[in-house]
Design a protein around this motif. Sequence first.
Motif, PDB file in Angstrom:
ATOM      1  N   SER A  73       0.933  -1.066  -0.519  1.00 38.11           N
ATOM      2  CA  SER A  73       0.205  -0.194   0.188  1.00 38.11           C
ATOM      3  C   SER A  73       1.190   1.576   0.168  1.00 38.11           C
ATOM      4  O   SER A  73       2.029   1.532   0.234  1.00 38.11           O
ATOM      5  N   ASP A  74       0.037   2.494  -0.145  1.00 36.92           N
ATOM      6  CA  ASP A  74       0.856   3.501   0.164  1.00 36.92           C
ATOM      7  C   ASP A  74       1.557   3.807   1.090  1.00 36.92           C
ATOM      8  O   ASP A  74       1.844   4.656   1.518  1.00 36.92           O
ATOM      9  N   GLY A  75       0.710   3.288   2.725  1.00 41.84           N
ATOM     10  CA  GLY A  75       1.000   3.630   3.795  1.00 41.84           C
ATOM     11  C   GLY A  75       2.033   3.156   4.480  1.00 41.84           C
ATOM     12  O   GLY A  75       3.379   2.683   4.238  1.00 41.84           O
ATOM     13  N   LEU A  76       1.927   3.411   5.793  1.00 43.43           N
ATOM     14  CA  LEU A  76       3.446   2.568   6.636  1.00 43.43           C
ATOM     15  C   LEU A  76       2.999   1.417   7.832  1.00 43.43           C
ATOM     16  O   LEU A  76       1.472   0.913   8.140  1.00 43.43           O
ATOM     17  N   ALA A  77       3.961   0.595   7.511  1.00 46.04           N
ATOM     18  CA  ALA A  77       3.712  -0.515   7.901  1.00 46.04           C
ATOM     19  C   ALA A  77       4.140  -0.737   9.757  1.00 46.04           C
ATOM     20  O   ALA A  77       5.268  -0.204   9.489  1.00 46.04           O
ATOM     21  N   VAL A  78       3.723  -1.564  10.123  1.00 49.23           N
ATOM     22  CA  VAL A  78       4.803  -1.947  12.024  1.00 49.23           C
ATOM     23  C   VAL A  78       5.822  -2.978  11.372  1.00 49.23           C
ATOM     24  O   VAL A  78       5.622  -3.425  10.778  1.00 49.23           O
ATOM     25  N   ALA A  79       7.241  -2.520  11.744  1.00 49.77           N
ATOM     26  CA  ALA A  79       7.817  -3.820  11.497  1.00 49.77           C
ATOM     27  C   ALA A  79       9.212  -3.725  12.211  1.00 49.77           C
ATOM     28  O   ALA A  79       9.058  -2.992  13.547  1.00 49.77           O
ATOM     29  N   VAL A  80       9.678  -4.893  12.445  1.00 49.51           N
ATOM     30  CA  VAL A  80      11.022  -4.794  13.151  1.00 49.51           C
ATOM     31  C   VAL A  80      11.779  -3.849  13.267  1.00 49.51           C
ATOM     32  O   VAL A  80      12.682  -3.859  11.593  1.00 49.51           O
ATOM     33  N   SER A  81      12.928  -3.343  14.252  1.00 46.56           N
ATOM     34  CA  SER A  81      13.926  -2.478  13.874  1.00 46.56           C
ATOM     35  C   SER A  81      15.121  -3.373  12.861  1.00 46.56           C
ATOM     36  O   SER A  81      15.181  -4.346  13.204  1.00 46.56           O
ATOM     37  N   ASP A 122      14.089 -13.992  15.127  1.00 48.94           N
ATOM     38  CA  ASP A 122      14.282 -15.261  15.091  1.00 48.94           C
ATOM     39  C   ASP A 122      14.142 -15.640  16.925  1.00 48.94           C
ATOM     40  O   ASP A 122      13.842 -16.931  17.728  1.00 48.94           O
ATOM     41  N   ASP A 123      15.795 -15.423  17.554  1.00 43.82           N
ATOM     42  CA  ASP A 123      16.146 -16.306  18.462  1.00 43.82           C
ATOM     43  C   ASP A 123      15.641 -15.315  19.602  1.00 43.82           C
ATOM     44  O   ASP A 123      15.984 -15.586  21.419  1.00 43.82           O
ATOM     45  N   ILE A 124      15.079 -13.998  19.800  1.00 39.36           N
ATOM     46  CA  ILE A 124      15.012 -12.615  20.922  1.00 39.36           C
ATOM     47  C   ILE A 124      13.321 -12.371  20.615  1.00 39.36           C
ATOM     48  O   ILE A 124      13.194 -11.914  21.675  1.00 39.36           O
ATOM     49  N   ARG A 125      12.417 -12.926  19.724  1.00 37.34           N
ATOM     50  CA  ARG A 125      10.681 -12.281  19.625  1.00 37.34           C
ATOM     51  C   ARG A 125       9.870 -12.930  20.878  1.00 37.34           C
ATOM     52  O   ARG A 125       9.434 -12.067  21.766  1.00 37.34           O
ATOM     53  N   GLU A 126      10.057 -14.090  21.470  1.00 38.65           N
ATOM     54  CA  GLU A 126       9.732 -14.949  22.505  1.00 38.65           C
ATOM     55  C   GLU A 126      10.236 -14.051  23.496  1.00 38.65           C
ATOM     56  O   GLU A 126       9.795 -13.717  24.715  1.00 38.65           O
ATOM     57  N   LEU A 127      11.499 -13.506  23.736  1.00 41.67           N
ATOM     58  CA  LEU A 127      11.432 -13.185  25.085  1.00 41.67           C
ATOM     59  C   LEU A 127      11.353 -11.254  24.867  1.00 41.67           C
ATOM     60  O   LEU A 127      11.439 -11.505  26.486  1.00 41.67           O
ATOM     61  N   TRP A 128      11.156 -11.036  23.579  1.00 38.06           N
ATOM     62  CA  TRP A 128      10.479  -9.583  24.231  1.00 38.06           C
ATOM     63  C   TRP A 128       9.344  -9.641  24.423  1.00 38.06           C
ATOM     64  O   TRP A 128       9.339  -8.807  25.531  1.00 38.06           O
ATOM     65  N   PHE A 129       8.686 -10.792  24.451  1.00 40.80           N
ATOM     66  CA  PHE A 129       6.632 -10.436  24.291  1.00 40.80           C
ATOM     67  C   PHE A 129       7.182 -10.963  26.141  1.00 40.80           C
ATOM     68  O   PHE A 129       6.219 -10.107  26.533  1.00 40.80           O
ATOM     69  N   LEU A 130       7.890 -11.822  26.317  1.00 43.95           N
ATOM     70  CA  LEU A 130       7.866 -12.463  27.793  1.00 43.95           C
ATOM     71  C   LEU A 130       8.297 -11.239  28.640  1.00 43.95           C
ATOM     72  O   LEU A 130       7.500 -10.576  29.895  1.00 43.95           O
ATOM     73  N   GLY A 131       8.701 -10.156  28.126  1.00 42.72           N
ATOM     74  CA  GLY A 131       9.717  -9.012  28.834  1.00 42.72           C
ATOM     75  C   GLY A 131       9.197  -7.773  28.933  1.00 42.72           C
ATOM     76  O   GLY A 131       8.889  -7.026  29.280  1.00 42.72           O
ATOM     77  N   MET A 132       7.940  -7.600  27.635  1.00 39.10           N
ATOM     78  CA  MET A 132       6.801  -6.475  27.895  1.00 39.10           C
ATOM     79  C   MET A 132       5.980  -7.440  29.328  1.00 39.10           C
ATOM     80  O   MET A 132       5.121  -6.280  29.870  1.00 39.10           O
ATOM     81  N   GLN A 133       5.257  -8.030  29.115  1.00 43.10           N
ATOM     82  CA  GLN A 133       4.922  -8.558  30.584  1.00 43.10           C
ATOM     83  C   GLN A 133       5.074  -9.169  31.426  1.00 43.10           C
ATOM     84  O   GLN A 133       4.580  -8.089  32.684  1.00 43.10           O
ATOM     85  N   ALA A 134       6.949  -9.085  31.586  1.00 42.01           N
ATOM     86  CA  ALA A 134       7.279  -8.474  33.196  1.00 42.01           C
ATOM     87  C   ALA A 134       7.215  -7.727  33.260  1.00 42.01           C
ATOM     88  O   ALA A 134       7.466  -7.113  34.198  1.00 42.01           O
TER      89      ALA A 134
END
Length: 711
Positions: free
Chosen positions: A597-605, A613-625
């Motif tokens: 599309s012409d717009g913006l999308a959220v993406a991993v930095s 791939d190695d830190i995705r699950e840790l990131w979500f756990l960290g947000m929860q913690a």
Amino acid sequence: PRFPAMASDSGDRHATLKRCLGVLRDARNDSEQFAALLLVTKAVRAGEVDAKTRRQIFDAIGFTFPTRLLISRQPPADCPPHTFRALGLTLLACFCTDPELAGHSQILNKIPTFNDILLSPCDSDSTSMVDDVYQCLSAVLATARGPRELVTKGTVSALCQAYLNGGHGSDRALTLLVGLLAIAEAKCWQRDAPQLLAVLSKLSGDFLNAEDMTKFELCELLPHFIPLSPPLTENSQGSKCLCRLYKGLADILGSKLSQSQRDPALKLAASLVQACGAEWIPAGSAGSKFLALLVNLACVEVRLTLEEPDPVEVEGKKEVVTACYVLMEMGIQECLREENPLLENAQKMQLMKIMEEAFGAVMFYLRQVIQEDLQDPFIFASVRVLGAWMAEETSSLKQEICELLPFLVEYARKLFKEGSPAVSLPQAELVSTEGSALPQDALRFLLPGFCHLTAEDRPRDILISEGAPALLCEYFLQQWEVLTFESSAPAPLTSTEMSLQTTCGVFLNLVVTAPDLVRRDKTFSSLMDVLLKSLPLLLPQKHHLVLAANVATLGLMMARILAGSAALQGTQSAKEFFGAAIRFLSQAHTAQADPSSDGLAVAVSPTYMSAWDDIRELWFLGMQALAGCIPLFPWLPDAALQARWLEGLSQLLSRVAPASVDFELITAFQAVLVELARASEQCRGVILSHHGTEWANLYGMAALEQCLAEQ
């Protein structure tokens, strides 16, 4: 008249030799000295010189006279051209039988001369010179400085050429090369890879073509010439060597063999696996059958040796069983390989069953180990290979593993506490340490298995009762210190960093499954202190991002449980840790152009992308913690405000297309935003001032909408 012929009687010979030494000391000119020297060297060549007399010869003439002889170009009348050189070499070879003289700088600086003689044409008159050179080089190799001097002064290349030329003494050249490679393999290959590859090429060709016992003798010899460094897979000559070695081994292992014939073949195969994994085994039906046969033979050998261990028999078989362990590790890796597998699924299932039986034998053997044997490198090799199995396969042999866990923890603790300097068997450690022994890190190999086991009730209870958490905390501290001393430049993942990551995984399991243990065991308070200090140092180093993710998530999850501890009551280290944790969590996502599309999308930095791939699950756990920590630490909202996270997140969610933000990400953002809005009026105000109500509605964040609507 001053130089009588050497007498036949031993006593007379010594008397004559002493007279000649006197003449050597008192000679008025070169011709007198030369005449006396002829008799001395004749005695030396006849092997009639004892240590005391040898020293007397050296005291009489030192290094000066042999040196003059080596460089002299004018032989006596009616003598061959190399007469003086030959005499000088005989004397030096005599001196070199004294270890102290062999390491003398006057001998070491003649290494280039020795090399030249090896590479010179050799006729029947000069064979004794070549023999003397080999004697000198062998003596130099046995000294402390010798190997380094031989490598830097070009002896490896000279020996390779001497062997390939096939002249007088070429077998001694090969023996010396084996000795040099055993001490300084990495340096030899670094400096003289083309020459060593040429030798390996000849040996591998001979190995493939031999049809007698020579084939098995070459099996013993070849592992010395297979480097742990890349040359074998980097050029066509190395690839051809591997192809010949594969074909030669396939010939051997496909035949009916005696024990003495099979053992060297298994050791050669193991050295190839250490050098280049399974890359030397071709894809296709023949390659997969060969690989399955190789692992099968290794498992049979392990079972035969370890299931009913006779101490005498095991002692004689340790080296070949250790080689079999290397082949079994390859078997595990190949059975798990999904991309371009060498094995078919049926072969994988069959091999896993065969390996399960072999690992049962390894565990049976380890249960018999007595305290006095713990320093044995074979025990380390057995624990290491079992660690590789436990890392991948925890469903089988569970009862046996649980029974062995107390031994494994105690063994790892003993080696860790002692920094065990025991020397590994050739295949026990995949390292070339230039002849030095490294402390054996058993925990490094057991950690992945422990990580799986701490997720299950019974093995976790055993590990806790055996004191594993305290040991792992000490290990984490030690490994952290090692990491801080390692280079700060980006580099391939080190075993230290991998060990730290896996230790974090073990602790994460304990935090989730045994929170009461975390509260009461002081080990975890000590660990918390380390985590608080380490994350701010790690995070700026982007090549440590995966480790930083582990430390941040573990620290946040432990902080929820240890909220009452003094270290977390608004101390400087706590504030720095949470500031770093918020930076880690807040910088993971960005807005980028959406191709559809012409717009913006959220993406991993971009800086997170390669590790995501190695830190995705840790990131979500960290947000929860983090969401769980906000109500517990009144000063935490200020840290979020200082990081300007709320402004950044509001801007991100306002700019991107809502369809580009998945539900899991929305849930993670909402949990943190709700807790910040509840805990701090200032945070609530920042969210509202950045159109928080609108985008909360847009993304279906009902809990945040409700929180913002409350007065």
